[in-house]
Design a protein around this motif. Sequence first.
Motif, PDB file in Angstrom:
ATOM      1  N   ASN A  31      -7.209   0.822  -4.744  1.00  0.00           N
ATOM      2  CA  ASN A  31      -7.189   1.845  -3.702  1.00  0.00           C
ATOM      3  C   ASN A  31      -7.797   1.263  -2.438  1.00  0.00           C
ATOM      4  OD1 ASN A  31      -6.181   3.555  -5.606  1.00  0.00           O
ATOM      5  ND2 ASN A  31      -8.115   4.586  -6.005  1.00  0.00           N
ATOM      6  N   LYS A  32      -7.040   1.318  -1.362  1.00  0.00           N
ATOM      7  CA  LYS A  32      -7.510   0.772  -0.093  1.00  0.00           C
ATOM      8  C   LYS A  32      -8.204   1.855   0.734  1.00  0.00           C
ATOM      9  CE  LYS A  32      -6.033  -2.320   3.519  1.00  0.00           C
ATOM     10  NZ  LYS A  32      -4.960  -3.138   4.016  1.00  0.00           N
ATOM     11  N   SER A  33      -7.632   3.060   0.738  1.00  0.00           N
ATOM     12  CA  SER A  33      -8.271   4.162   1.458  1.00  0.00           C
ATOM     13  C   SER A  33      -7.802   5.482   0.876  1.00  0.00           C
ATOM     14  CB  SER A  33      -7.954   4.097   2.947  1.00  0.00           C
ATOM     15  OG  SER A  33      -6.571   4.322   3.156  1.00  0.00           O
ATOM     16  N   MET A  34      -8.626   6.530   1.067  1.00  0.00           N
ATOM     17  CA  MET A  34      -8.285   7.848   0.589  1.00  0.00           C
ATOM     18  C   MET A  34      -8.878   8.864   1.569  1.00  0.00           C
ATOM     19  SD  MET A  34      -9.187   9.742  -3.039  1.00  0.00           S
ATOM     20  CE  MET A  34      -8.991   8.238  -3.924  1.00  0.00           C
ATOM     21  N   VAL A  35      -8.043   9.799   2.043  1.00  0.00           N
ATOM     22  CA  VAL A  35      -8.514  10.884   2.913  1.00  0.00           C
ATOM     23  C   VAL A  35      -7.997  12.205   2.364  1.00  0.00           C
ATOM     24  CG1 VAL A  35      -8.714   9.489   5.013  1.00  0.00           C
ATOM     25  CG2 VAL A  35      -6.554  10.597   4.491  1.00  0.00           C
ATOM     26  N   PHE A  36      -8.754  13.258   2.576  1.00  0.00           N
ATOM     27  CA  PHE A  36      -8.385  14.566   2.066  1.00  0.00           C
ATOM     28  C   PHE A  36      -8.002  15.546   3.177  1.00  0.00           C
ATOM     29  CE2 PHE A  36     -11.107  12.689  -1.141  1.00  0.00           C
ATOM     30  CZ  PHE A  36     -10.371  12.907  -2.281  1.00  0.00           C
ATOM     31  N   PHE A  37      -8.405  15.260   4.412  1.00  0.00           N
ATOM     32  CA  PHE A  37      -8.157  16.214   5.495  1.00  0.00           C
ATOM     33  C   PHE A  37      -7.495  15.502   6.659  1.00  0.00           C
ATOM     34  CE2 PHE A  37      -9.347  18.684   9.227  1.00  0.00           C
ATOM     35  CZ  PHE A  37      -8.979  19.957   8.816  1.00  0.00           C
ATOM     36  N   PRO A  38      -6.512  15.981   7.264  1.00  0.00           N
ATOM     37  CA  PRO A  38      -5.909  17.303   7.120  1.00  0.00           C
ATOM     38  C   PRO A  38      -4.971  17.405   5.915  1.00  0.00           C
ATOM     39  CG  PRO A  38      -4.758  16.113   8.847  1.00  0.00           C
ATOM     40  CD  PRO A  38      -5.894  15.235   8.357  1.00  0.00           C
ATOM     41  N   SER A  39      -4.550  16.302   5.321  1.00  0.00           N
ATOM     42  CA  SER A  39      -3.787  16.324   4.070  1.00  0.00           C
ATOM     43  C   SER A  39      -4.180  15.094   3.256  1.00  0.00           C
ATOM     44  CB  SER A  39      -2.278  16.341   4.355  1.00  0.00           C
ATOM     45  OG  SER A  39      -1.897  15.158   5.002  1.00  0.00           O
ATOM     46  N   PHE A  40      -3.908  15.178   1.968  1.00  0.00           N
ATOM     47  CA  PHE A  40      -4.284  14.078   1.067  1.00  0.00           C
ATOM     48  C   PHE A  40      -3.414  12.849   1.346  1.00  0.00           C
ATOM     49  CE2 PHE A  40      -3.767  11.706  -2.900  1.00  0.00           C
ATOM     50  CZ  PHE A  40      -5.087  11.384  -3.138  1.00  0.00           C
ATOM     51  N   LEU A  41      -4.051  11.697   1.458  1.00  0.00           N
ATOM     52  CA  LEU A  41      -3.342  10.434   1.672  1.00  0.00           C
ATOM     53  C   LEU A  41      -4.087   9.340   0.924  1.00  0.00           C
ATOM     54  CD1 LEU A  41      -1.144   8.697   3.040  1.00  0.00           C
ATOM     55  CD2 LEU A  41      -2.730   8.419   4.956  1.00  0.00           C
ATOM     56  N   LEU A  42      -3.391   8.670   0.032  1.00  0.00           N
ATOM     57  CA  LEU A  42      -3.956   7.561  -0.739  1.00  0.00           C
ATOM     58  C   LEU A  42      -3.175   6.307  -0.401  1.00  0.00           C
ATOM     59  CD1 LEU A  42      -5.738   6.388  -3.045  1.00  0.00           C
ATOM     60  CD2 LEU A  42      -3.954   7.112  -4.628  1.00  0.00           C
ATOM     61  N   THR A  43      -3.868   5.258   0.001  1.00  0.00           N
ATOM     62  CA  THR A  43      -3.233   3.988   0.322  1.00  0.00           C
ATOM     63  C   THR A  43      -3.610   2.979  -0.759  1.00  0.00           C
ATOM     64  OG1 THR A  43      -3.458   4.476   2.666  1.00  0.00           O
ATOM     65  CG2 THR A  43      -2.941   2.206   2.076  1.00  0.00           C
ATOM     66  N   ILE A  44      -2.588   2.430  -1.396  1.00  0.00           N
ATOM     67  CA  ILE A  44      -2.797   1.449  -2.468  1.00  0.00           C
ATOM     68  C   ILE A  44      -2.310   0.101  -1.974  1.00  0.00           C
ATOM     69  CG2 ILE A  44      -2.155   0.775  -4.814  1.00  0.00           C
ATOM     70  CD1 ILE A  44      -1.843   3.719  -5.454  1.00  0.00           C
TER      71      ILE A  44
END
Length: 189
Positions: A31-44
Amino acid sequence: VGYSGALLDRKLNLESNFFYMDIKDIPTNFNKSMVFFPSFLLTISWDNRNRAIARGVESTLSYKVRENGSVYINHTYERITDRLGAKEVTRGTPKYKLNVGGQAKLGSFSAALNAGHKDAYYALSNERGQSINVPAYWRLDARLAYAPVETLEFFLAGRNLASSRHKEFADALEVPRIFYGGMTFDFGG
């Protein structure tokens, strides 16, 4: 490092090999980055972060019985460790494999039999993203043949005779019991 030798007028053959392999730069996702706001986004991402060591021993013992037959046993033990503890690396190869069998020829007839055991292992399909724990299993294969002349042979064979089917692959494909026959003809040469 290995040993190969023959005893009893070359009727008994022994071969044993010890191996050690250091495998570097195994591709690994993280996992390179993860954000929850304003929407969920996971970068692998992928990187060559893993390193594994495989070590083990392979041994074979065969014995020639009279002029037209032989029996054998071979065994493999392999232990794999890696820096990240990834089970697709450390459990992706069976720890133990064993084969026992033999072959005999009586006149125009010949027969061969092999019983093999494979320890449990973890199978991963990179293309389909599926994985399974493959249980340990036995496999029994046999072949009977008749050669009326030296250049012509008719045969019947069966594979996986010990069970009707067993799992071997991560994509849910199973190996079925198979019976088949055929003919071989040698044109000379």
